[in-house]
Design a protein around this motif. Structure first.
Motif, PDB file in Angstrom:
ATOM      1  N   UNK A 262       0.857  -1.176   0.000  1.00 36.61           N
ATOM      2  CA  UNK A 262       0.000   0.000   0.000  1.00 36.61           C
ATOM      3  C   UNK A 262       0.898   1.233   0.000  1.00 36.61           C
ATOM      4  N   UNK A 263       0.638   2.185  -0.914  1.00 36.05           N
ATOM      5  CA  UNK A 263       1.523   3.347  -1.036  1.00 36.05           C
ATOM      6  C   UNK A 263       0.719   4.602  -1.350  1.00 36.05           C
ATOM      7  N   UNK A 264       1.223   5.726  -0.850  1.00 30.09           N
ATOM      8  CA  UNK A 264       0.665   7.036  -1.174  1.00 30.09           C
ATOM      9  C   UNK A 264       1.583   7.704  -2.185  1.00 30.09           C
ATOM     10  N   UNK A 265       1.005   8.150  -3.322  1.00 32.29           N
ATOM     11  CA  UNK A 265       1.799   8.682  -4.428  1.00 32.29           C
ATOM     12  C   UNK A 265       1.363  10.106  -4.747  1.00 32.29           C
ATOM     13  N   UNK A 266       2.276  11.078  -4.771  1.00 33.69           N
ATOM     14  CA  UNK A 266       1.909  12.429  -5.198  1.00 33.69           C
ATOM     15  C   UNK A 266       1.529  12.422  -6.675  1.00 33.69           C
ATOM     16  N   UNK A 267       0.473  13.131  -7.044  1.00 36.96           N
ATOM     17  CA  UNK A 267       0.052  13.196  -8.441  1.00 36.96           C
ATOM     18  C   UNK A 267      -0.165  14.643  -8.848  1.00 36.96           C
ATOM     19  N   UNK A 268       0.061  14.903 -10.123  1.00 39.89           N
ATOM     20  CA  UNK A 268      -0.131  16.242 -10.672  1.00 39.89           C
ATOM     21  C   UNK A 268      -1.616  16.537 -10.853  1.00 39.89           C
ATOM     22  N   UNK A 269      -2.343  15.568 -11.419  1.00 38.57           N
ATOM     23  CA  UNK A 269      -3.775  15.710 -11.667  1.00 38.57           C
ATOM     24  C   UNK A 269      -4.334  14.324 -11.939  1.00 38.57           C
ATOM     25  N   UNK A 270      -5.658  14.196 -11.930  1.00 41.72           N
ATOM     26  CA  UNK A 270      -6.293  12.917 -12.245  1.00 41.72           C
ATOM     27  C   UNK A 270      -5.965  12.514 -13.674  1.00 41.72           C
ATOM     28  N   UNK A 271      -6.005  13.477 -14.583  1.00 42.50           N
ATOM     29  CA  UNK A 271      -5.745  13.183 -15.989  1.00 42.50           C
ATOM     30  C   UNK A 271      -4.317  12.681 -16.190  1.00 42.50           C
ATOM     31  N   UNK A 272      -3.352  13.346 -15.583  1.00 38.62           N
ATOM     32  CA  UNK A 272      -1.962  12.937 -15.735  1.00 38.62           C
ATOM     33  C   UNK A 272      -1.713  11.583 -15.079  1.00 38.62           C
ATOM     34  N   UNK A 273      -2.233  11.371 -13.878  1.00 38.17           N
ATOM     35  CA  UNK A 273      -2.051  10.107 -13.178  1.00 38.17           C
ATOM     36  C   UNK A 273      -2.711   8.953 -13.930  1.00 38.17           C
ATOM     37  N   UNK A 274      -3.831   9.223 -14.580  1.00 36.72           N
ATOM     38  CA  UNK A 274      -4.534   8.213 -15.360  1.00 36.72           C
ATOM     39  C   UNK A 274      -3.603   7.605 -16.403  1.00 36.72           C
ATOM     40  N   UNK A 275      -2.908   8.451 -17.148  1.00 36.20           N
ATOM     41  CA  UNK A 275      -1.998   7.955 -18.172  1.00 36.20           C
ATOM     42  C   UNK A 275      -0.774   7.262 -17.586  1.00 36.20           C
ATOM     43  N   UNK A 276      -0.216   7.831 -16.507  1.00 34.23           N
ATOM     44  CA  UNK A 276       0.990   7.263 -15.912  1.00 34.23           C
ATOM     45  C   UNK A 276       0.717   5.896 -15.285  1.00 34.23           C
ATOM     46  N   UNK A 277      -0.397   5.759 -14.593  1.00 34.74           N
ATOM     47  CA  UNK A 277      -0.697   4.495 -13.916  1.00 34.74           C
ATOM     48  C   UNK A 277      -1.081   3.396 -14.895  1.00 34.74           C
ATOM     49  N   UNK A 278      -1.723   3.755 -16.006  1.00 30.63           N
ATOM     50  CA  UNK A 278      -2.083   2.745 -16.998  1.00 30.63           C
ATOM     51  C   UNK A 278      -0.848   2.065 -17.580  1.00 30.63           C
ATOM     52  N   UNK A 279       0.275   2.756 -17.572  1.00 34.58           N
ATOM     53  CA  UNK A 279       1.503   2.163 -18.105  1.00 34.58           C
ATOM     54  C   UNK A 279       1.945   0.944 -17.290  1.00 34.58           C
ATOM     55  N   UNK A 280       1.541   0.886 -16.030  1.00 38.32           N
ATOM     56  CA  UNK A 280       1.945  -0.221 -15.167  1.00 38.32           C
ATOM     57  C   UNK A 280       1.047  -1.446 -15.341  1.00 38.32           C
ATOM     58  N   UNK A 281      -0.005  -1.287 -16.101  1.00 37.08           N
ATOM     59  CA  UNK A 281      -0.875  -2.427 -16.383  1.00 37.08           C
ATOM     60  C   UNK A 281      -1.453  -3.044 -15.119  1.00 37.08           C
ATOM     61  N   UNK A 282      -1.266  -4.364 -14.963  1.00 43.37           N
ATOM     62  CA  UNK A 282      -1.842  -5.090 -13.823  1.00 43.37           C
ATOM     63  C   UNK A 282      -0.958  -5.038 -12.581  1.00 43.37           C
ATOM     64  N   UNK A 283       0.125  -4.249 -12.628  1.00 41.16           N
ATOM     65  CA  UNK A 283       1.015  -4.163 -11.465  1.00 41.16           C
ATOM     66  C   UNK A 283       0.590  -3.083 -10.485  1.00 41.16           C
ATOM     67  N   UNK A 284      -0.553  -2.436 -10.727  1.00 41.44           N
ATOM     68  CA  UNK A 284      -1.017  -1.388  -9.829  1.00 41.44           C
ATOM     69  C   UNK A 284      -2.533  -1.438  -9.732  1.00 41.44           C
ATOM     70  N   UNK A 285      -3.040  -1.129  -8.544  1.00 37.31           N
ATOM     71  CA  UNK A 285      -4.484  -0.958  -8.339  1.00 37.31           C
ATOM     72  C   UNK A 285      -4.691   0.375  -7.616  1.00 37.31           C
TER      73      UNK A 285
END
Length: 316
Positions: A262-285
């Motif tokens: 479980x981790x807390x991650x700083x994000x710029x915006x929902x839109x930016x985080x959406x693209x960045x997190x999708x790159x990790x595929x199934x390695x992130x929830x």
């Protein structure tokens, strides 16, 4: 070591001119008494070094005296040639100057250190820009560099993100910074930071400016980057990361029985985080914020439909 300290005194006096015993002691982090002993040792070795008494006195080398760089260690020689950046130097119009300087330094090195320098320059090459970043055209870079060097004011037409996009600016350029293949000029008043490739027009003037006393370009840039990241990452996301997955600036919490963290991650915006997190595929929830979790869920559902249709088409 005393020998290294003696060479340092020679190089300091050679590059800076007259220096007092107190100044040399502070620079070398030794006592003034040690400096006195070192100066005596240099004089006994035949080095033309003189001391002037009085308020404006100090030690100096005889005019015209130059020492060869025989005090360099192997590590220092390697670092010197590793530090050479031919690409940025060429962009600044200094490619031939850098080559000439390296040639002179190489000629002054003893044979064993010359071999070390040749080895390091032949095995390491600096290429700062990323693979998928197009080279930024900065046609006014040499003119900006010249203004930085000569403390000349620049009048520019600059393109920024906010409206109105194209604005006129009067710049007092304090220094240039190369970051990830992109050039930035730090300029007053302020100071503020400008991208050199966003300068649309430039007019150099004969007006000179005075650089602020004590201005430290490296310290300014460090503070600027810190402030930039603080302003950029204004939100947070709560996520679960698969075993072995790490994210920059993430603060890790507990790890469950499956090895997920479980981790807390700083994000710029929902839109930016959406693209960045999708790159990790199934390695992130993504757990929070709910808006980000729902947006990723919708994207995944759309992808499943799209690729599901392709699979069905291929199987018919």
């Amino acid at each position: 070591m005393k020998s290294a300290r003696l060479v340092s005194i020679l190089l300091l006096l050679q590059t800076r001119g007259r220096m007092t015993a107190a100044q040399l002691a502070e620079e070398l982090e030794v006592s003034v008494r040690t400096v006195y002993r070192d100066v005596e040792a240099l004089g006994a070795a035949g080095v033309p070094l003189y001391g002037d008494a009085g308020h404006a006195g100090g030690y100096r080398l005889l005019d015209g005296y130059r020492t060869r760089l025989t005090g360099l260690t192997a590590d220092e020689a390697e670092a010197l040639f590793l530090a050479g950046a031919p690409g940025p130097a060429a962009e600044l119009g200094l490619g031939s100057v850098l080559a000439a300087a390296q040639l002179k330094v190489r000629a002054a090195l003893p044979p064993e250190l010359r071999a070390h320098a040749d080895r390091i320059s032949g095995r390491f090459h600096l290429d700062a820009p990323g693979w998928y970043a197009d080279a930024e055209e900065a046609p006014y870079l040499p003119a900006v560099a010249d203004a930085v060097w000569n403390s000349r004011v620049l009048n520019v037409l600059y393109r920024r993100w906010a409206e109105p996009t194209d604005v006129e600016r009067r710049l007092e350029p304090y220094g240039l910074v190369l970051k990830a293949g992109r050039w930035y000029v730090v300029a007053g008043p302020g100071p503020r930071t400008f991208r050199v490739d966003q300068i649309l027009q430039l007019a150099a003037s004969e007006e000179e400016f005075t650089r602020p006393d004590g201005f430290d370009l490296a310290a300014y840039w460090t503070a600027y980057q810190r402030d930039f990241h603080d302003r950029l990452y204004r939100g947070e996301a709560l996520v679960r990361l698969a075993p072995g997955v790490r994210l920059p600036r993430a603060v890790a919490g507990r790890t469950d029985d499956d090895g997920w963290t479980l981790a807390t991650v700083p994000i710029e915006s929902v839109e930016h985080a959406h693209g960045e997190f999708l790159r990790l595929g199934t390695d992130i929830e993504v757990l929070q914020p709910l808006e980000l979790r729902e947006r990723i869920a919708r994207t995944v559902a759309q992808l499943a439909v799209r690729y599901g249709n392709l699979t069905q088409s291929g199987g018919d």
